[in-house]
Design an enzyme around this catalytic site. Structure first.
Site, PDB file in Angstrom:
ATOM      1  N   GLY A  19      32.504  36.019  40.283  1.00  0.00           N
ATOM      2  CA  GLY A  19      31.063  36.631  41.293  1.00  0.00           C
ATOM      3  C   GLY A  19      30.866  37.111  42.322  1.00  0.00           C
ATOM      4  NE  ARG A  20      33.171  33.704  46.067  1.00  0.00           N
ATOM      5  CZ  ARG A  20      33.989  32.230  47.083  1.00  0.00           C
ATOM      6  NH1 ARG A  20      33.467  32.414  47.900  1.00  0.00           N
ATOM      7  NH2 ARG A  20      34.504  31.702  46.244  1.00  0.00           N
ATOM      8  CE  LYS A  28      37.233  34.764  48.343  1.00  0.00           C
ATOM      9  NZ  LYS A  28      38.511  33.859  48.661  1.00  0.00           N
ATOM     10  N   GLY A  62      27.310  35.974  45.878  1.00  0.00           N
ATOM     11  CA  GLY A  62      27.953  36.623  45.623  1.00  0.00           C
ATOM     12  C   GLY A  62      28.078  37.360  47.174  1.00  0.00           C
ATOM     13  NE  ARG A  74      41.663  37.488  47.544  1.00  0.00           N
ATOM     14  CZ  ARG A  74      40.858  36.278  46.297  1.00  0.00           C
ATOM     15  NH1 ARG A  74      41.103  35.541  47.276  1.00  0.00           N
ATOM     16  NH2 ARG A  74      40.139  36.469  45.623  1.00  0.00           N
ATOM     17  NE  ARG A 132      41.465  36.035  39.890  1.00  0.00           N
ATOM     18  CZ  ARG A 132      41.224  34.882  40.949  1.00  0.00           C
ATOM     19  NH1 ARG A 132      41.311  34.152  41.034  1.00  0.00           N
ATOM     20  NH2 ARG A 132      40.559  35.816  41.526  1.00  0.00           N
ATOM     21  CG  ASP A 182      39.498  30.000  38.211  1.00  0.00           C
ATOM     22  OD1 ASP A 182      39.314  27.902  37.811  1.00  0.00           O
ATOM     23  OD2 ASP A 182      38.363  29.396  39.164  1.00  0.00           O
ATOM     24  CG  ASN A 183      40.746  28.877  42.468  1.00  0.00           C
ATOM     25  OD1 ASN A 183      40.822  30.231  41.622  1.00  0.00           O
ATOM     26  ND2 ASN A 183      40.259  28.124  43.017  1.00  0.00           N
ATOM     27  CG  ASP A 200      40.242  31.824  45.135  1.00  0.00           C
ATOM     28  OD1 ASP A 200      40.135  32.989  45.593  1.00  0.00           O
ATOM     29  OD2 ASP A 200      39.395  32.304  44.213  1.00  0.00           O
TER      30      ASP A 200
HETATM   31  P1  AMP Z   1      36.369  29.670  44.035  1.00  0.00           P
HETATM   32  O1  AMP Z   1      35.642  27.788  43.629  1.00  0.00           O
HETATM   33  O2  AMP Z   1      36.115  29.501  45.226  1.00  0.00           O
HETATM   34  O3  AMP Z   1      37.428  29.768  42.884  1.00  0.00           O
HETATM   35  O4  AMP Z   1      35.061  29.938  42.674  1.00  0.00           O
HETATM   36  C1  AMP Z   1      34.483  29.828  41.723  1.00  0.00           C
HETATM   37  C2  AMP Z   1      33.903  30.596  40.784  1.00  0.00           C
HETATM   38  O5  AMP Z   1      32.527  30.685  41.292  1.00  0.00           O
HETATM   39  C3  AMP Z   1      33.896  32.694  40.314  1.00  0.00           C
HETATM   40  O6  AMP Z   1      33.742  32.680  39.054  1.00  0.00           O
HETATM   41  C4  AMP Z   1      33.542  32.446  42.150  1.00  0.00           C
HETATM   42  O7  AMP Z   1      33.143  34.001  41.786  1.00  0.00           O
HETATM   43  C5  AMP Z   1      31.733  31.841  41.476  1.00  0.00           C
HETATM   44  N1  AMP Z   1      31.478  31.976  43.575  1.00  0.00           N
HETATM   45  C6  AMP Z   1      31.518  31.556  44.188  1.00  0.00           C
HETATM   46  N2  AMP Z   1      31.306  31.711  45.130  1.00  0.00           N
HETATM   47  C7  AMP Z   1      30.342  32.675  44.504  1.00  0.00           C
HETATM   48  C8  AMP Z   1      28.879  33.165  45.127  1.00  0.00           C
HETATM   49  N3  AMP Z   1      28.069  32.302  46.464  1.00  0.00           N
HETATM   50  N4  AMP Z   1      28.155  34.000  44.884  1.00  0.00           N
HETATM   51  C9  AMP Z   1      28.534  34.325  43.043  1.00  0.00           C
HETATM   52  N5  AMP Z   1      29.768  33.946  42.709  1.00  0.00           N
HETATM   53  C10 AMP Z   1      30.699  32.987  43.470  1.00  0.00           C
HETATM   54 MG    MG Z   2      38.318  31.677  42.365  1.00  0.00          MG
END
Ligand code: AMP
Ligand code: MG
Length: 472
Positions: free
Chosen positions: A88-89, A109, A122, A172, A179, A244-245, A254
């Site tokens: 997502g980002r 990232k 994002g 990164r 994953r 997912d991590n 992550d």
């Molecule tokens: P994370 O907990 O960091 O592993 O993120 C979990 C999910 O949330 C992943 O799909 C990320 O891409 C999404 N995500 C986290 N932060 C953002 C953001 N600022 N904008 C868009 N998607 C995000």
């Molecule tokens: Mg993640």
């Protein structure tokens, strides 16, 4: 000379079901904050003036050969299945084959919204970007498998996170970004052809000797067992071990609300969103098994005889706690200077850990003081240590070179949370001195560096960081 990245992309060849093409969204005023020259050499990334690197690593210029895409994945977040997450980002720019013959993903990232951003912007702010830079590079220097940081660039834009913060992008580098959740997305959708293609791809890329889906499962189990044992041995708490991590490669991935423990306690939690302590320090081995079970569930969907798959997968998953325990014991034996195996070793280690918890000993400093004879000073009641010490001294008899074994197993420097917070606060004000100093010192974590003793010091009561926040 322009910046050259010798891209050789394979993930993009898997087809559009696996990702969404997406260009990074340009930012106002790119500025290069950090560039990892040693890693660049391994990646065979060369050339480029600072200004050009700022453009590339902030996402304003797409380098030749890159095919930016957001990867699709799903995942269990805190135990609940989310059928679609995805980058997502983040964007995969592409892959390179390094000077070491290994294949690496290069990912931005914080590069702007993608098809998978949901309500997110994002973007990332400088705090989590510099945290991941420092902690992932420290992890690498500790000899623990991890994604790495090639660059950090400021965007010159404001990101809104409980107030306005300076935006940044992290570059990164990973063995891959596959994953557990990448397998789950296709399994849960019943897209068996994609699941098979992904399985073949993962085997070819990471475990060419693995035989089919169950061979892959076994290889991931072994890699994850080693990884979790390594985390435990340095007091690392990942904080968000969602599926997912959890990388198939066995790398740490992550760095969100992660932290290295100061005072030892098995129930330590840092993540502000981990209200039940699911991802507490001592739960990490159990969670790793749980995550592997999710991978098993996904992988067996592609087998001709699912029942046979269930039996084999169950056997593979059930062997994981024992494997992890044995990796853990090897790591902790080394921390005590022990190279051989004897009955009673586990009790020796847990006896020390129990006393450390009761005595509120600093995990890193206690272990690194063991050989010098000052470890007892780290306990509230040094007498409790003395009693244990006699058993330890007896066990060390006949050990070939305990001092050397301990030196290589007990780091002197870890990225302490209160220093990271201090580093981020300074960086927000435009002062990157502590960021650079931490990178320099943490690159040699096992060496005494008396001039940097301040980075060994545990937090004062008022400096203790009780919670860390997600990188979002
Ligand atoms: P994370 O907990 O960091 O592993 O993120 C979990 C999910 O949330 C992943 O799909 C990320 O891409 C999404 N995500 C986290 N932060 C953002 C953001 N600022 N904008 C868009 N998607 C995000
Ligand atoms: Mg993640």
């Amino acid at each position: 000379m322009t910046l050259t990245i010798p891209f050789d992309n394979t993930y993009a060849r898997l087809g559009t079901g696996f990702y969404a093409n997406q260009l990074p969204v340009p930012v106002k005023a790119p500025e290069l904050l950090a560039f990892n020259g040693d890693l660049a050499q391994i990646l065979r990334v060369s050339g480029g003036e600072t200004a050009e690197m700022a453009q590339v690593f902030a996402g304003n210029t797409v380098p030749d050969g890159a095919e930016p895409l957001a990867q699709l994945y799903a995942g269990h977040q805190f135990g609940n299945f989310n059928p679609q997450l995805g980058d997502g980002r983040a964007l995969l720019l592409g892959e390179v084959t390094g000077a070491d013959g290994q294949r690496y993903d290069i990912q931005l990232k914080g590069s702007g919204p993608t098809a998978f951003s949901r309500n997110g912007d994002g973007r990332a702010w400088i705090g989590p970007v510099l945290r991941e830079y420092v902690v992932s590079e420290a992890m690498h220097a500790l000899g623990i498998p991890t994604t790495r940081a090639l660059a950090a660039a400021a965007t010159g834009e404001t990101v809104w996170r409980e107030g306005g913060k300076p935006g940044a992008v992290l570059t990164r580098v990973a063995a891959s970004h596959l994953r557990v959740g990448t397998f789950q997305v296709f399994a849960s959708r019943g897209q068996i052809e994609n699941l098979k293609a992904l399985t073949d791809y993962a085997i070819r890329r990471h475990y060419p000797e693995a035989d089919g889906p169950m061979g892959l499962l076994r290889a991931v189990r072994d890699a994850q067992s080693k990884l979790i044992a390594a985390w435990m041995s340095v007091g690392f708490i990942h904080g968000v071990m969602n599926t997912d991590n959890c990388a198939i490669s066995g790398e740490t991935i992550d760095y969100g609300p992660c932290a290295f423990m100061d005072v030892y306690h098995p129930n330590t939690v840092f993540s502000s969103i981990d209200r039940t302590g699911r991802y507490a320090y001592s739960n990490q081995p159990d969670i790793a098994v749980w995550n592997l079970a999710q991978l098993a569930t996904a992988l067996i969907q592609q087998m001709d005889d699912p029942q046979e798959g269930v039996e084999e997968a169950t056997e593979i998953v059930h062997a994981m706690p024992g494997l992890m325990q044995s990796e853990w014991l090897t790591r902790f034996r080394a921390k005590l200077g022990i190279s051989s195996e004897q009955a009673g070793d586990k009790e020796l280690v847990t006896g020390l850990l129990t006393r450390m918890a009761e005595g509120q000993a600093d995990f890193t400093n206690m272990f690194s003081a063991l050989w010098g004879g000052t470890a007892r000073d780290h306990f509230l009641d040094p007498a409790a240590f003395d009693a244990w010490q006699q058993d330890w001294a007896a066990r060390l008899e006949g050990e070939p070179d305990p001092a050397q074994v301990m030196r290589q197993a007990n780091p002197v420097f870890i990225p302490r949370n209160h220093r990271i917070e201090e580093m981020i606060a300074a960086a927000v004000e435009g002062d990157f001195a502590l960021f650079h100093r931490m990178n320099e010192v943490l690159a040699r974590p096992f060496e005494d560096q008396p001039e940097h003793a301040a980075l060994m010091r545990p937090p004062l009561p008022e400096e203790v960081v009780k919670a860390t926040f997600c990188g979002t």
